[in-house]
Design a protein around this motif. Sequence first.
Motif, mmCIF file in Angstrom:
data_model
loop_
_atom_site.group_PDB
_atom_site.id
_atom_site.type_symbol
_atom_site.label_atom_id
_atom_site.label_comp_id
_atom_site.label_asym_id
_atom_site.label_seq_id
_atom_site.Cartn_x
_atom_site.Cartn_y
_atom_site.Cartn_z
ATOM 1 N N UNK A 36 0.806 -1.226 0.000
ATOM 2 C CA UNK A 36 0.000 0.000 0.000
ATOM 3 C C UNK A 36 0.837 1.273 0.000
ATOM 4 N N UNK A 37 2.132 1.125 -0.203
ATOM 5 C CA UNK A 37 2.996 2.288 -0.256
ATOM 6 C C UNK A 37 3.642 2.660 1.060
ATOM 7 N N UNK A 38 3.339 1.947 2.130
ATOM 8 C CA UNK A 38 3.966 2.216 3.424
ATOM 9 C C UNK A 38 5.458 1.947 3.341
ATOM 10 N N UNK A 39 6.255 2.915 3.760
ATOM 11 C CA UNK A 39 7.704 2.778 3.664
ATOM 12 C C UNK A 39 8.205 1.597 4.482
ATOM 13 N N UNK A 40 9.034 0.769 3.862
ATOM 14 C CA UNK A 40 9.627 -0.363 4.556
ATOM 15 C C UNK A 40 8.745 -1.588 4.650
ATOM 16 N N UNK A 41 7.541 -1.530 4.059
ATOM 17 C CA UNK A 41 6.601 -2.655 4.147
ATOM 18 C C UNK A 41 6.247 -3.129 2.735
ATOM 19 N N UNK A 42 6.509 -4.396 2.458
ATOM 20 C CA UNK A 42 6.117 -5.018 1.190
ATOM 21 C C UNK A 42 5.145 -6.152 1.490
ATOM 22 N N UNK A 43 4.054 -6.200 0.716
ATOM 23 C CA UNK A 43 2.988 -7.161 0.990
ATOM 24 C C UNK A 43 2.615 -7.914 -0.279
ATOM 25 N N UNK A 44 2.458 -9.229 -0.128
ATOM 26 C CA UNK A 44 1.962 -10.065 -1.217
ATOM 27 C C UNK A 44 0.755 -10.857 -0.718
ATOM 28 N N UNK A 93 14.349 -6.546 10.458
ATOM 29 C CA UNK A 93 13.465 -6.929 9.350
ATOM 30 C C UNK A 93 12.652 -8.149 9.776
ATOM 31 N N UNK A 94 11.338 -7.969 9.740
ATOM 32 C CA UNK A 94 10.417 -9.017 10.166
ATOM 33 C C UNK A 94 9.719 -9.641 8.964
ATOM 34 N N UNK A 95 9.345 -10.900 9.118
ATOM 35 C CA UNK A 95 8.534 -11.610 8.139
ATOM 36 C C UNK A 95 7.202 -11.956 8.801
ATOM 37 N N UNK A 96 6.112 -11.496 8.193
ATOM 38 C CA UNK A 96 4.771 -11.778 8.699
ATOM 39 C C UNK A 96 4.062 -12.690 7.708
ATOM 40 N N UNK A 97 3.615 -13.847 8.187
ATOM 41 C CA UNK A 97 2.932 -14.834 7.344
ATOM 42 C C UNK A 97 1.553 -15.110 7.931
ATOM 43 N N UNK A 98 0.527 -14.986 7.098
ATOM 44 C CA UNK A 98 -0.851 -15.117 7.596
ATOM 45 C C UNK A 98 -1.684 -16.041 6.722
ATOM 46 N N UNK A 101 4.202 -10.679 4.300
ATOM 47 C CA UNK A 101 4.618 -9.275 4.413
ATOM 48 C C UNK A 101 6.016 -9.211 5.016
ATOM 49 N N UNK A 102 6.855 -8.340 4.481
ATOM 50 C CA UNK A 102 8.140 -8.050 5.107
ATOM 51 C C UNK A 102 8.087 -6.620 5.635
ATOM 52 N N UNK A 103 8.633 -6.430 6.827
ATOM 53 C CA UNK A 103 8.522 -5.148 7.519
ATOM 54 C C UNK A 103 9.885 -4.755 8.066
ATOM 55 N N UNK A 104 10.341 -3.570 7.699
ATOM 56 C CA UNK A 104 11.571 -3.030 8.265
ATOM 57 C C UNK A 104 11.189 -2.128 9.435
ATOM 58 N N UNK A 105 11.617 -2.523 10.625
ATOM 59 C CA UNK A 105 11.288 -1.811 11.867
ATOM 60 C C UNK A 105 12.480 -0.948 12.252
ATOM 61 N N UNK A 106 12.305 0.378 12.162
ATOM 62 C CA UNK A 106 13.399 1.298 12.475
ATOM 63 C C UNK A 106 13.072 2.174 13.675
ATOM 64 N N UNK A 107 12.216 1.685 14.567
ATOM 65 C CA UNK A 107 11.868 2.469 15.747
ATOM 66 C C UNK A 107 13.118 2.826 16.543
ATOM 67 N N UNK A 108 13.120 4.048 17.054
ATOM 68 C CA UNK A 108 14.303 4.540 17.777
ATOM 69 C C UNK A 108 14.582 3.754 19.053
ATOM 70 N N UNK A 109 13.549 3.050 19.563
ATOM 71 C CA UNK A 109 13.737 2.282 20.797
ATOM 72 C C UNK A 109 14.573 1.029 20.570
#
Length: 229
Positions: free
Chosen positions: A55-63, A89-94, A75-83
């Motif tokens: 959906x265009x969210x930076x760092x998130x790719x979805x199939x 880089x996370x992999x989300x499978x649903x 979905x792959x998610x790049x988590x760059x939170x300052x904490x």
Amino acid sequence: MSELTSVLLTGAIVLAVVLHLAWLARASRNRAKAAFAADEAAIRAVIADAIDASDGTAGVDTWAGSWNGERAQVRTIVDTLATRKLPTRWLSVSITEPVAVPGIFDMMMRPGSPTTFSNFDHLEHTLPKTAAFPDDAVLRTNRKGVVFPQDVIAAHAGIFAEGRAKELLITPKGVRIVWLLAQADRARYGVFRQAAFGDARLDPALLEELLAAASSLRQAINQRERQAA
């Protein structure tokens, strides 16, 4: 050195820097395109009809597509939170098919800081857990007093013993497993503040394993509900 020579030298240095930065930006874009293509190929090796649903969210790719007759999402998610000490880089499978549960069941391993991939921190009610769950797991839900088939869930959560599984989310709309793919290169991030993950790529065998785990858990929960009815 004459003033003209000094000006020309300064201009040459500035031009060299600009050209070098442009080269770095182009190289980064090319690496990103190649990484996306490699991920897509790995996903389509498992989910043949997968389409890019980002959906265009930076760092998130979805199939999204279908696996063994069930709707699935990767979905792959790049988590760059300052904490976080390092970007992750996370992999989300649903499996996005109906599940017979009375609300949201969210199991997070070693929760300690906010995440970009989950609403775990916003769930108000902590569930007591049976001894069959990992010691580092925390269970939460959105509804107070609801009961989940914890024996069934725990029996199908063996993948969390591997240490890289982070979250198990079960809702009436599906089952999701979140997996740690990689952490950013420490030196590169420390110097350039770039979230570079080296050669970390999606493995079709891992995708198959996570999809199978999510699917078998969903089927077991629904079977228990049918037996109870």
